[in-house]
Design a protein around this motif. Structure first.
Motif, PDB file in Angstrom:
ATOM      1  N   GLU A   1      35.348  35.652  36.887  1.00 16.95           N
ATOM      2  CA  GLU A   1      36.399  36.164  35.990  1.00 16.95           C
ATOM      3  C   GLU A   1      36.586  35.283  34.749  1.00 16.95           C
ATOM      4  O   GLU A   1      37.460  35.563  33.936  1.00 16.95           O
ATOM      5  CB  GLU A   1      37.731  36.259  36.747  1.00 16.95           C
ATOM      6  N   GLU A   2      35.793  34.210  34.652  1.00 14.43           N
ATOM      7  CA  GLU A   2      35.894  33.264  33.541  1.00 14.43           C
ATOM      8  C   GLU A   2      37.294  32.688  33.408  1.00 14.43           C
ATOM      9  O   GLU A   2      37.863  32.593  32.319  1.00 14.43           O
ATOM     10  CB  GLU A   2      35.424  33.900  32.233  1.00 14.43           C
ATOM     11  N   ILE A   3      37.858  32.307  34.555  1.00 13.55           N
ATOM     12  CA  ILE A   3      39.151  31.627  34.583  1.00 13.55           C
ATOM     13  C   ILE A   3      38.827  30.140  34.562  1.00 13.55           C
ATOM     14  O   ILE A   3      38.255  29.609  35.508  1.00 13.55           O
ATOM     15  CB  ILE A   3      39.959  31.992  35.841  1.00 13.55           C
ATOM     16  N   HIS A   4      39.168  29.497  33.480  1.00 14.34           N
ATOM     17  CA  HIS A   4      38.817  28.094  33.309  1.00 14.34           C
ATOM     18  C   HIS A   4      40.013  27.216  33.662  1.00 14.34           C
ATOM     19  O   HIS A   4      40.961  27.125  32.896  1.00 14.34           O
ATOM     20  CB  HIS A   4      38.368  27.827  31.879  1.00 14.34           C
ATOM     21  N   ILE A   5      39.952  26.624  34.847  1.00 13.28           N
ATOM     22  CA  ILE A   5      40.974  25.660  35.240  1.00 13.28           C
ATOM     23  C   ILE A   5      40.259  24.382  35.639  1.00 13.28           C
ATOM     24  O   ILE A   5      39.107  24.407  36.067  1.00 13.28           O
ATOM     25  CB  ILE A   5      41.871  26.181  36.380  1.00 13.28           C
ATOM     26  N   PRO A   6      40.939  23.269  35.494  1.00 10.35           N
ATOM     27  CA  PRO A   6      40.284  21.992  35.774  1.00 10.35           C
ATOM     28  C   PRO A   6      39.870  21.793  37.230  1.00 10.35           C
ATOM     29  O   PRO A   6      38.954  21.039  37.498  1.00 10.35           O
ATOM     30  CB  PRO A   6      41.349  20.963  35.380  1.00 10.35           C
ATOM     31  N   ASP A   7      40.530  22.445  38.154  1.00 10.63           N
ATOM     32  CA  ASP A   7      40.198  22.270  39.568  1.00 10.63           C
ATOM     33  C   ASP A   7      39.795  23.616  40.150  1.00 10.63           C
ATOM     34  O   ASP A   7      40.620  24.294  40.766  1.00 10.63           O
ATOM     35  CB  ASP A   7      41.396  21.690  40.326  1.00 10.63           C
ATOM     36  N   PRO A   8      38.533  24.048  39.947  1.00 16.46           N
ATOM     37  CA  PRO A   8      38.113  25.331  40.510  1.00 16.46           C
ATOM     38  C   PRO A   8      38.358  25.361  42.013  1.00 16.46           C
ATOM     39  O   PRO A   8      38.107  24.393  42.715  1.00 16.46           O
ATOM     40  CB  PRO A   8      36.623  25.393  40.190  1.00 16.46           C
ATOM     41  N   GLY A   9      38.878  26.467  42.459  1.00 20.18           N
ATOM     42  CA  GLY A   9      39.192  26.611  43.877  1.00 20.18           C
ATOM     43  C   GLY A   9      40.658  26.409  44.172  1.00 20.18           C
ATOM     44  O   GLY A   9      41.125  26.723  45.258  1.00 20.18           O
ATOM     45  N   SER A  10      41.404  25.893  43.198  1.00 22.00           N
ATOM     46  CA  SER A  10      42.845  25.794  43.408  1.00 22.00           C
ATOM     47  C   SER A  10      43.464  27.127  42.997  1.00 22.00           C
ATOM     48  O   SER A  10      42.855  27.916  42.281  1.00 22.00           O
ATOM     49  CB  SER A  10      43.447  24.641  42.614  1.00 22.00           C
ATOM     50  N   LEU A  11      44.657  27.365  43.443  1.00 29.25           N
ATOM     51  CA  LEU A  11      45.296  28.656  43.182  1.00 29.25           C
ATOM     52  C   LEU A  11      46.250  28.520  42.009  1.00 29.25           C
ATOM     53  O   LEU A  11      47.401  28.142  42.168  1.00 29.25           O
ATOM     54  CB  LEU A  11      46.013  29.145  44.438  1.00 29.25           C
ATOM     55  N   SER A  12      45.746  28.817  40.835  1.00 27.42           N
ATOM     56  CA  SER A  12      46.580  28.786  39.632  1.00 27.42           C
ATOM     57  C   SER A  12      47.316  30.112  39.507  1.00 27.42           C
ATOM     58  O   SER A  12      46.952  31.112  40.135  1.00 27.42           O
ATOM     59  CB  SER A  12      45.716  28.553  38.392  1.00 27.42           C
ATOM     60  N   VAL A  13      48.344  30.120  38.672  1.00 26.59           N
ATOM     61  CA  VAL A  13      49.090  31.359  38.422  1.00 26.59           C
ATOM     62  C   VAL A  13      48.162  32.394  37.800  1.00 26.59           C
ATOM     63  O   VAL A  13      48.187  33.572  38.170  1.00 26.59           O
ATOM     64  CB  VAL A  13      50.312  31.076  37.520  1.00 26.59           C
ATOM     65  N   GLU A  14      47.295  31.977  36.883  1.00 29.41           N
ATOM     66  CA  GLU A  14      46.367  32.918  36.248  1.00 29.41           C
ATOM     67  C   GLU A  14      45.458  33.582  37.280  1.00 29.41           C
ATOM     68  O   GLU A  14      45.208  34.784  37.219  1.00 29.41           O
ATOM     69  CB  GLU A  14      45.527  32.218  35.193  1.00 29.41           C
ATOM     70  N   THR A  15      44.970  32.806  38.250  1.00 31.33           N
ATOM     71  CA  THR A  15      44.111  33.372  39.295  1.00 31.33           C
ATOM     72  C   THR A  15      44.874  34.411  40.113  1.00 31.33           C
ATOM     73  O   THR A  15      44.364  35.514  40.363  1.00 31.33           O
ATOM     74  CB  THR A  15      43.579  32.250  40.218  1.00 31.33           C
ATOM     75  N   ALA A  16      46.084  34.071  40.523  1.00 26.23           N
ATOM     76  CA  ALA A  16      46.896  35.008  41.321  1.00 26.23           C
ATOM     77  C   ALA A  16      47.214  36.267  40.514  1.00 26.23           C
ATOM     78  O   ALA A  16      47.225  37.376  41.067  1.00 26.23           O
ATOM     79  CB  ALA A  16      48.175  34.318  41.790  1.00 26.23           C
ATOM     80  N   GLN A  17      47.448  36.120  39.213  1.00 24.14           N
ATOM     81  CA  GLN A  17      47.720  37.282  38.373  1.00 24.14           C
ATOM     82  C   GLN A  17      46.497  38.181  38.255  1.00 24.14           C
ATOM     83  O   GLN A  17      46.606  39.400  38.332  1.00 24.14           O
ATOM     84  CB  GLN A  17      48.180  36.840  36.980  1.00 24.14           C
ATOM     85  N   ARG A  18      45.317  37.596  38.101  1.00 23.63           N
ATOM     86  CA  ARG A  18      44.088  38.393  37.975  1.00 23.63           C
ATOM     87  C   ARG A  18      43.770  39.143  39.256  1.00 23.63           C
ATOM     88  O   ARG A  18      43.111  40.176  39.213  1.00 23.63           O
ATOM     89  CB  ARG A  18      42.905  37.503  37.619  1.00 23.63           C
ATOM     90  N   MET A  19      44.234  38.608  40.399  1.00 22.00           N
ATOM     91  CA  MET A  19      44.031  39.310  41.672  1.00 22.00           C
ATOM     92  C   MET A  19      45.129  40.334  41.929  1.00 22.00           C
ATOM     93  O   MET A  19      45.089  41.049  42.915  1.00 22.00           O
ATOM     94  CB  MET A  19      43.977  38.308  42.825  1.00 22.00           C
ATOM     95  N   GLY A  20      46.125  40.390  41.035  1.00 24.16           N
ATOM     96  CA  GLY A  20      47.215  41.343  41.203  1.00 24.16           C
ATOM     97  C   GLY A  20      48.244  40.900  42.224  1.00 24.16           C
ATOM     98  O   GLY A  20      48.981  41.730  42.769  1.00 24.16           O
ATOM     99  N   LEU A  21      48.328  39.611  42.489  1.00 25.17           N
ATOM    100  CA  LEU A  21      49.244  39.105  43.508  1.00 25.17           C
ATOM    101  C   LEU A  21      50.442  38.363  42.927  1.00 25.17           C
ATOM    102  O   LEU A  21      51.293  37.898  43.678  1.00 25.17           O
ATOM    103  CB  LEU A  21      48.500  38.145  44.457  1.00 25.17           C
ATOM    104  N   TRP A  22      50.503  38.249  41.618  1.00 21.62           N
ATOM    105  CA  TRP A  22      51.590  37.511  40.985  1.00 21.62           C
ATOM    106  C   TRP A  22      52.076  38.301  39.792  1.00 21.62           C
ATOM    107  O   TRP A  22      51.292  38.884  39.076  1.00 21.62           O
ATOM    108  CB  TRP A  22      51.091  36.128  40.540  1.00 21.62           C
ATOM    109  N   VAL A  23      53.365  38.290  39.569  1.00 23.42           N
ATOM    110  CA  VAL A  23      53.977  39.074  38.496  1.00 23.42           C
ATOM    111  C   VAL A  23      53.507  38.570  37.136  1.00 23.42           C
ATOM    112  O   VAL A  23      53.471  37.371  36.883  1.00 23.42           O
ATOM    113  CB  VAL A  23      55.517  38.977  38.577  1.00 23.42           C
ATOM    114  N   VAL A  24      53.122  39.517  36.307  1.00 21.23           N
ATOM    115  CA  VAL A  24      52.756  39.217  34.926  1.00 21.23           C
ATOM    116  C   VAL A  24      53.925  39.686  34.075  1.00 21.23           C
ATOM    117  O   VAL A  24      54.281  40.854  34.096  1.00 21.23           O
ATOM    118  CB  VAL A  24      51.458  39.965  34.503  1.00 21.23           C
ATOM    119  N   GLU A  25      54.537  38.736  33.346  1.00 27.02           N
ATOM    120  CA  GLU A  25      55.671  39.106  32.527  1.00 27.02           C
ATOM    121  C   GLU A  25      55.207  39.865  31.289  1.00 27.02           C
ATOM    122  O   GLU A  25      54.238  39.477  30.645  1.00 27.02           O
ATOM    123  CB  GLU A  25      56.448  37.856  32.113  1.00 27.02           C
TER     124      GLU A  25
END
Length: 175
Positions: free
Chosen positions: A148-172
């Motif tokens: 998904e080309e989500i660039h975070i410093p610690d791949p494999g951690s659960l960032s808010v952006e990752t959760a949003q792209r999976m549809g599991l976190w509210v996008v304001e």
């Protein structure tokens, strides 16, 4: 008694250490959990950061100490004299990268099970639904983030952006 004093002094100094400081001996680009947030962070949000140290290079130059002595006829009577000088130069400044994470209270077993199911549906996770951020789940998250080309410093951690792209976190939505 004399040998205990230095040890007691070290203990006293470490007790006064700021818990918000990050490890300074971390390798460049390695994830360093932080206990603070960027200045403009919304209240109640959780953040982590990576700190990439400055890159310093040693530069050596020859500096003219005495110019060549040349006679009136143009012949060199004595060659120029140089001295080598070395100095440190910053090639790349220190860089801190902040990224928003889910708060620990949000990482419930139920939520993590939803993450594992979302990764299963997308073909990234084939393990059991443990409800934990275990190595298999982190590996699946890392592959999902790369795709998904989500660039975070610690791949494999659960960032808010990752959760949003999976549809599991509210996008304001902007108002």
């Amino acid at each position: 008694m004399r040998s205990i004093l230095p040890f007691a002094a070290i203990l006293a100094l470490t007790a006064c250490a700021d818990p918000n400081l990050v490890a300074r001996n971390a390798p460049p680009g390695e994830f360093v959990p932080g206990r603070t947030a960027p200045e403009d962070a919304a209240p109640g949000t959780c953040w982590d950061k990576t700190e990439t140290p400055a890159v310093i290079q040693t530069v050596t130059e020859d500096v003219l100490v005495q110019p060549a002595q040349i006679s009136d006829t143009g012949t060199i009577q004595s060659p120029p004299v140089y001295r080598s000088e070395s100095r440190q130069q910053i090639v790349q400044e220190r860089h801190i990268t902040w990224f928003q994470t889910l708060c620990p209270a949000d990482l419930t077993p139920e939520f993590m099970t939803s993450v594992q199911r979302a990764l299963q549906i997308r073909g990234y996770y084939a393990g059991p639904e443990t409800g934990q951020l275990d190595p298999a789940t982190r590996d699946a998250l890392s592959r999902f983030q790369a795709q998904e080309e989500i660039h975070i410093p610690d791949p494999g951690s659960l960032s808010v952006e990752t959760a949003q792209r999976m549809g599991l976190w509210v996008v304001e939505r902007p108002t």
